[in-house]
Scaffold this active site. Structure first.
Site, mmCIF file in Angstrom:
data_model
loop_
_atom_site.group_PDB
_atom_site.id
_atom_site.type_symbol
_atom_site.label_atom_id
_atom_site.label_comp_id
_atom_site.label_asym_id
_atom_site.label_seq_id
_atom_site.Cartn_x
_atom_site.Cartn_y
_atom_site.Cartn_z
ATOM 1 N N CYS A 179 0.815 -1.228 0.000
ATOM 2 C CA CYS A 179 0.000 0.000 0.000
ATOM 3 C C CYS A 179 0.842 1.269 0.000
ATOM 4 O O CYS A 179 0.630 2.177 -0.821
ATOM 5 C CB CYS A 179 -0.988 -0.016 1.172
ATOM 6 N N HIS B 233 -2.611 1.343 6.936
ATOM 7 C CA HIS B 233 -2.960 1.254 5.514
ATOM 8 C C HIS B 233 -3.108 2.660 4.944
ATOM 9 O O HIS B 233 -3.483 3.595 5.660
ATOM 10 C CB HIS B 233 -4.261 0.468 5.320
ATOM 11 N N HIS C 235 -5.763 1.837 -4.343
ATOM 12 C CA HIS C 235 -4.865 1.300 -3.315
ATOM 13 C C HIS C 235 -4.453 -0.131 -3.653
ATOM 14 O O HIS C 235 -5.049 -0.781 -4.504
ATOM 15 C CB HIS C 235 -5.524 1.350 -1.925
#
Length: 367
Positions: A281, A329, A341
């Site tokens: 990520c 994240h 993402h």
């Protein structure tokens, strides 16, 4: 002969056992934690056929919840790995620079010692006779006085030489101490990387094992449950009015970052990866902004700590949305309530709803 009911009961028991085993594995990842061996997995002969009674939605929801927990733990460990990796690179570079300084310092020290030795030999050749005696013995007092001025200059130069020699020795001592400290920290980061790697692989392996217990139809139902949960969260977020007054427009660097991320759609997730073929990520977001000419921290946690925060209602395309309370994240906002993402292992870089996960906050790389 077993009935369909028996097979269905066995199937549910298998999934329940798998979830319980995974719970134990979650604890396993903590360093120094003792744990009991999980119950043995039923042999293949005990696995029911596709005609067995399907696992209930309740059981699948338990699987989904546990998978989320496992992949979240893997994400946290990935951030720890990435942070240690960045520190390792930084410290390695600093050690190289310190080594260069030590070499140059030693060369300078050798040169200064040679000069000091030459000065000492010159003083020895004069015999060390006091100035007063040399004046009395001189046939030309004026020449002696002129020479005395040069001697005084030489003495001042000698004192400067000694001072420079002392400073160089002190610098060398400090460079050596700094290099030693960097080596010690480098070793700690290597150990941190190893521990994070073990935790990541353990969590991912547990998640994959849990998913492998499901039949094809159950995996499809599980995927639908995940989609429904994400849609429910996104709908609730939009209904809250979070974007009601959002009018932010992307800057030129923001557009470049979005364009980069868009070009990566469909590429696989891989923990620790920064492209060009795979990403995690923060690897995706950091590379997107590097391509836009704005280097940012490598990890989602450091992106949250170091980059300027903006309100959700003020965000614009190119901003980064940080998720979960531990900032584990990160995604790139592309506008209209959507993000790009790299979700997790087994998935690819994709477009999703910005509110499909718990939002911690928004940061702006080009504030």
């Amino acid at each position: 002969m077993s009935t369909g009911t028996d097979r269905g009961t066995g199937r549910r028991a298998l999934i329940t056992t798998a979830v319980a085993v995974v719970c134990a594995v979650t604890v396993l990842a903590a360093p120094g934690t003792a744990f009991a061996s999980p119950a043995p997995t039923p042999t293949p002969s005990a696995t029911p056929s596709a005609s067995a009674t399907p696992v209930s939605n309740k059981d699948l929801e338990a699987v989904r919840t546990k998978l989320d927990a496992l992949y979240h733990a893997a994400s946290v460990a990935t951030d720890a790995y990435n942070a240690a990796e960045e520190q390792t690179k930084k410290q390695s570079a600093e050690i190289v620079e310190l080594a260069k300084k030590i070499v140059k310092g030693q060369e300078k020290l050798d040169e200064l010692k040679d000069r000091a030795g030459a000065a000492a030999r010159s003083q020895y050749r004069t015999g060390g006779i006091p100035d007063e005696a040399q004046l009395l013995l001189s046939d030309n007092p004026q020449a002696f006085l002129d020479g005395t001025g040069r001697v005084l200059q030489g003495q001042r130069a000698t004192k400067g030489l000694i001072s420079e020699l002392t400073r160089t020795q002190q610098d060398l001592k400090q460079y050596t101490a700094d290099a030693s400290a960097q080596w010690q920290q480098l070793e700690k980061n290597r150990q941190a990387k190893a521990a994070a790697t073990k935790k990541i692989t353990t969590q991912i392996a547990a998640a994959e094992k849990l998913e492998s217990q499901l039949e094809k139809q159950e995996k499809e139902r599980l995927a639908k449950l995940e989609q429904q949960a994400a849609l429910k969260a996104q709908t609730a977020w939009l209904d809250s009015g979070a974007l009601k007054d959002a009018t932010g427009k992307a800057t030129s660097p923001g557009k470049a970052a979005v364009a980069y991320a868009t070009a990566q759609l469909g590429k696989p997730y891989e923990w620790g990866a920064e492209g060009p073929s795979t990403y995690d990520c923060s690897g995706l977001t950091s590379q997107a902004w590097a391509s836009a000419g704005h280097p940012i921290p490598r990890t989602s946690q450091e992106q949250w700590k170091q980059l300027p925060h903006v309100a959700v209602k003020d965000m614009r395309p190119g901003d980064l949305i940080i998720y979960f309370a531990d900032a584990s994240h990160v995604a790139l906002y592309i506008g209209d309530g959507a993000i790009i993402h790299a979700p997790r292992p087994g998935r690819t870089v994709t477009v999703a709803g910005a509110g499909s996960m718990p939002i911690l906050g928004v940061v702006r790389p080009d504030a």
